[in-house]
Design a protein around this motif. Structure first.
Motif, PDB file in Angstrom:
ATOM      1  N   LYS A 103      46.228  44.356  35.329  1.00 56.00           N
ATOM      2  CA  LYS A 103      46.854  43.079  36.317  1.00 56.00           C
ATOM      3  C   LYS A 103      46.511  43.301  37.758  1.00 56.00           C
ATOM      4  CE  LYS A 103      51.013  42.070  33.458  1.00 56.00           C
ATOM      5  NZ  LYS A 103      52.315  41.894  33.347  1.00 56.00           N
ATOM      6  N   ILE A 104      46.511  44.466  38.294  1.00 58.51           N
ATOM      7  CA  ILE A 104      46.170  44.755  39.686  1.00 58.51           C
ATOM      8  C   ILE A 104      44.796  44.574  39.972  1.00 58.51           C
ATOM      9  CG2 ILE A 104      48.511  45.790  40.092  1.00 58.51           C
ATOM     10  CD1 ILE A 104      46.840  48.412  40.567  1.00 58.51           C
ATOM     11  N   PHE A 105      43.964  44.681  39.079  1.00 60.75           N
ATOM     12  CA  PHE A 105      42.266  44.704  39.173  1.00 60.75           C
ATOM     13  C   PHE A 105      41.997  43.652  38.405  1.00 60.75           C
ATOM     14  CE2 PHE A 105      42.992  49.508  40.148  1.00 60.75           C
ATOM     15  CZ  PHE A 105      42.863  49.238  41.230  1.00 60.75           C
ATOM     16  N   ALA A 106      42.725  42.335  38.819  1.00 62.14           N
ATOM     17  CA  ALA A 106      42.173  41.178  38.136  1.00 62.14           C
ATOM     18  C   ALA A 106      42.710  40.038  39.167  1.00 62.14           C
ATOM     19  CB  ALA A 106      42.692  40.937  36.593  1.00 62.14           C
ATOM     20  N   TYR A 107      41.355  39.047  39.107  1.00 57.71           N
ATOM     21  CA  TYR A 107      41.867  38.107  40.196  1.00 57.71           C
ATOM     22  C   TYR A 107      40.694  36.764  39.946  1.00 57.71           C
ATOM     23  CZ  TYR A 107      38.681  40.676  43.087  1.00 57.71           C
ATOM     24  OH  TYR A 107      37.425  41.371  43.531  1.00 57.71           O
ATOM     25  N   THR A 108      40.936  35.512  40.215  1.00 56.25           N
ATOM     26  CA  THR A 108      40.066  34.580  40.095  1.00 56.25           C
ATOM     27  C   THR A 108      40.369  33.832  41.670  1.00 56.25           C
ATOM     28  OG1 THR A 108      41.847  32.806  39.494  1.00 56.25           O
ATOM     29  CG2 THR A 108      40.694  34.199  37.904  1.00 56.25           C
ATOM     30  N   PRO A 109      38.977  33.038  41.793  1.00 55.29           N
ATOM     31  CA  PRO A 109      39.051  32.394  43.209  1.00 55.29           C
ATOM     32  C   PRO A 109      40.381  31.420  43.364  1.00 55.29           C
ATOM     33  CG  PRO A 109      36.748  32.273  42.072  1.00 55.29           C
ATOM     34  CD  PRO A 109      37.732  32.802  40.975  1.00 55.29           C
ATOM     35  N   GLU A 110      40.836  30.837  42.276  1.00 52.74           N
ATOM     36  CA  GLU A 110      41.951  30.141  42.441  1.00 52.74           C
ATOM     37  C   GLU A 110      43.291  30.824  42.651  1.00 52.74           C
ATOM     38  OE1 GLU A 110      38.549  28.440  40.639  1.00 52.74           O
ATOM     39  OE2 GLU A 110      39.744  30.065  39.696  1.00 52.74           O
ATOM     40  N   ASP A 111      43.270  32.009  42.050  1.00 55.18           N
ATOM     41  CA  ASP A 111      44.803  32.636  42.186  1.00 55.18           C
ATOM     42  C   ASP A 111      44.560  34.169  42.164  1.00 55.18           C
ATOM     43  OD1 ASP A 111      47.248  33.400  41.742  1.00 55.18           O
ATOM     44  OD2 ASP A 111      47.161  33.381  39.203  1.00 55.18           O
ATOM     45  N   THR A 112      44.697  34.608  43.826  1.00 57.74           N
ATOM     46  CA  THR A 112      44.875  35.901  43.919  1.00 57.74           C
ATOM     47  C   THR A 112      46.275  36.285  44.226  1.00 57.74           C
ATOM     48  OG1 THR A 112      44.743  35.228  46.427  1.00 57.74           O
ATOM     49  CG2 THR A 112      42.565  36.027  45.267  1.00 57.74           C
ATOM     50  N   GLY A 113      47.120  35.254  44.227  1.00 59.07           N
ATOM     51  CA  GLY A 113      48.641  35.488  44.432  1.00 59.07           C
ATOM     52  C   GLY A 113      49.334  35.960  43.407  1.00 59.07           C
ATOM     53  N   SER A 114      48.820  35.972  41.933  1.00 62.57           N
ATOM     54  CA  SER A 114      49.448  36.741  41.055  1.00 62.57           C
ATOM     55  C   SER A 114      48.908  38.016  41.139  1.00 62.57           C
ATOM     56  CB  SER A 114      48.823  35.905  39.591  1.00 62.57           C
ATOM     57  OG  SER A 114      49.420  34.812  39.250  1.00 62.57           O
ATOM     58  N   THR A 115      47.704  38.292  41.550  1.00 61.08           N
ATOM     59  CA  THR A 115      47.406  39.885  41.612  1.00 61.08           C
ATOM     60  C   THR A 115      48.242  40.454  42.627  1.00 61.08           C
ATOM     61  OG1 THR A 115      45.159  39.212  41.147  1.00 61.08           O
ATOM     62  CG2 THR A 115      45.365  41.464  42.150  1.00 61.08           C
ATOM     63  N   GLU A 116      48.642  40.083  43.759  1.00 58.41           N
ATOM     64  CA  GLU A 116      49.556  40.449  44.662  1.00 58.41           C
ATOM     65  C   GLU A 116      50.855  40.581  44.437  1.00 58.41           C
ATOM     66  OE1 GLU A 116      48.161  39.513  49.276  1.00 58.41           O
ATOM     67  OE2 GLU A 116      47.736  37.539  48.110  1.00 58.41           O
ATOM     68  N   ARG A 117      51.361  39.647  43.726  1.00 56.93           N
ATOM     69  CA  ARG A 117      52.762  39.895  43.018  1.00 56.93           C
ATOM     70  C   ARG A 117      52.742  41.000  42.146  1.00 56.93           C
ATOM     71  NH1 ARG A 117      52.412  34.211  43.443  1.00 56.93           N
ATOM     72  NH2 ARG A 117      51.646  33.910  41.209  1.00 56.93           N
ATOM     73  N   ALA A 118      51.747  41.066  41.209  1.00 55.94           N
ATOM     74  CA  ALA A 118      51.944  42.180  40.269  1.00 55.94           C
ATOM     75  C   ALA A 118      51.858  43.586  41.058  1.00 55.94           C
ATOM     76  CB  ALA A 118      50.534  41.898  39.313  1.00 55.94           C
ATOM     77  N   ALA A 119      50.876  43.784  42.017  1.00 59.07           N
ATOM     78  CA  ALA A 119      50.999  44.949  42.736  1.00 59.07           C
ATOM     79  C   ALA A 119      52.449  45.129  43.424  1.00 59.07           C
ATOM     80  CB  ALA A 119      49.862  44.905  43.751  1.00 59.07           C
ATOM     81  N   ARG A 120      52.914  44.373  43.690  1.00 62.13           N
ATOM     82  CA  ARG A 120      54.535  44.498  44.495  1.00 62.13           C
ATOM     83  C   ARG A 120      55.447  45.108  43.397  1.00 62.13           C
ATOM     84  NH1 ARG A 120      53.150  39.654  47.714  1.00 62.13           N
ATOM     85  NH2 ARG A 120      54.191  38.449  46.171  1.00 62.13           N
ATOM     86  N   ARG A 139      40.799  39.153  50.272  1.00 57.86           N
ATOM     87  CA  ARG A 139      41.335  38.073  49.758  1.00 57.86           C
ATOM     88  C   ARG A 139      40.464  36.771  50.105  1.00 57.86           C
ATOM     89  NH1 ARG A 139      45.370  38.061  52.398  1.00 57.86           N
ATOM     90  NH2 ARG A 139      46.751  39.381  51.425  1.00 57.86           N
ATOM     91  N   GLN A 140      40.072  36.831  51.485  1.00 54.99           N
ATOM     92  CA  GLN A 140      39.140  35.468  51.821  1.00 54.99           C
ATOM     93  C   GLN A 140      38.115  35.311  51.158  1.00 54.99           C
ATOM     94  OE1 GLN A 140      39.221  34.906  55.997  1.00 54.99           O
ATOM     95  NE2 GLN A 140      37.858  33.189  55.899  1.00 54.99           N
ATOM     96  N   ARG A 141      37.290  36.644  51.078  1.00 51.78           N
ATOM     97  CA  ARG A 141      36.126  36.763  50.443  1.00 51.78           C
ATOM     98  C   ARG A 141      35.810  36.267  48.884  1.00 51.78           C
ATOM     99  NH1 ARG A 141      33.479  42.621  51.463  1.00 51.78           N
ATOM    100  NH2 ARG A 141      34.697  42.024  53.486  1.00 51.78           N
ATOM    101  N   VAL A 142      36.839  36.627  48.229  1.00 51.42           N
ATOM    102  CA  VAL A 142      37.159  36.191  46.813  1.00 51.42           C
ATOM    103  C   VAL A 142      36.990  34.635  46.931  1.00 51.42           C
ATOM    104  CG1 VAL A 142      38.542  36.142  44.682  1.00 51.42           C
ATOM    105  CG2 VAL A 142      38.613  38.188  46.087  1.00 51.42           C
ATOM    106  N   ALA A 143      37.714  34.031  47.681  1.00 49.29           N
ATOM    107  CA  ALA A 143      37.860  32.572  47.612  1.00 49.29           C
ATOM    108  C   ALA A 143      36.377  32.047  47.976  1.00 49.29           C
ATOM    109  CB  ALA A 143      38.967  31.998  48.365  1.00 49.29           C
TER     110      ALA A 143
END
Length: 209
Positions: A103-120, A139-143
């Motif tokens: 969960k913490i090493f997974a993200y998409t351009p549309e959704d980095t929020g889920s990754t950050e919440r999982a990390a917390r 975070r900005q680079r991903v988008a």
């Protein structure tokens, strides 16, 4: 006239490595050696540029293997190690940690929020602080670059386990993709420390190996 054979000489000749005139190994043997070396865990050269950007959080966590784990498990000081005796607890910590890493090493351009919440939810201590600082940098680079990252645990072993602390070695496969480009895959190895918090394990330290 009859002839005789010398089995020992023939066997020695059959077992001798094939060489060229210079004494170097023949191509077939050299290629076999190169193939064996290529099977070692490493970051593929061709995947580094894209994957290094997409998986920067993992790569920057600092820097082995299951041989080390085996050594620890045979050490006399490991007599109180529940990883040797408690299969249920061992499976539970492997499951929780594997789920967290996915969960913490997974993200998409549309959704980095889920990754950050999982990390917390899943990280604590030094791991949480370091992760948040590093993820903030990308975070900005991903988008902007339309990056997607997925991570799968392919193997995990518990090095040491007590009632509320655990150390693991984990092998990961990561796939990174920039929009419009081919996906690239890379392997990584982590040393993970976790602490039991209520009814689930939270990761407290992460180191790349």
């Amino acid at each position: 006239m009859s002839t005789t054979h010398e089995p020992e000489a023939e066997a020695a000749e059959a077992e001798a490595p094939q060489t060229d005139a210079s004494g170097a190994a023949a191509p077939d043997e050299a290629e076999a050696n190169e193939a064996a070396a290529g099977r070692r865990w490493r970051w593929p050269y061709g995947a580094r540029r894209t994957a290094a950007v997409a998986a920067i959080v993992l790569l920057l966590l600092g820097g082995g293997g299951f041989d080390y784990a085996a050594h620890r498990l045979t050490d006399p000081a490991a007599t109180d190690n529940r990883a040797l005796t408690d299969t249920e607890a061992t499976n539970r910590v492997v499951g929780d940690v594997s789920n967290a890493l996915g969960k913490i090493f997974a993200y998409t351009p549309e959704d980095t929020g889920s990754t950050e919440r999982a990390a917390r939810d899943l990280l604590d201590g030094a791991a949480a602080d370091q992760y948040q600082a590093l993820f903030g940098q990308i975070r900005q680079r991903v988008a902007e670059q339309q990056l997607t990252l997925t991570t799968r645990v392919v193997r995990a072993g518990v090095v040491r386990l007590t009632a509320d602390h655990a150390r693991l070695l984990v092998f990961l496969d990561q796939t990174a993709q920039r929009k419009g480009a081919a996906a690239t895959s890379a392997a990584a190895q982590l040393s993970v420390t976790a602490r039991l918090d209520g009814d689930h394990w939270r990761i407290t330290d992460l180191k790349a190996r």
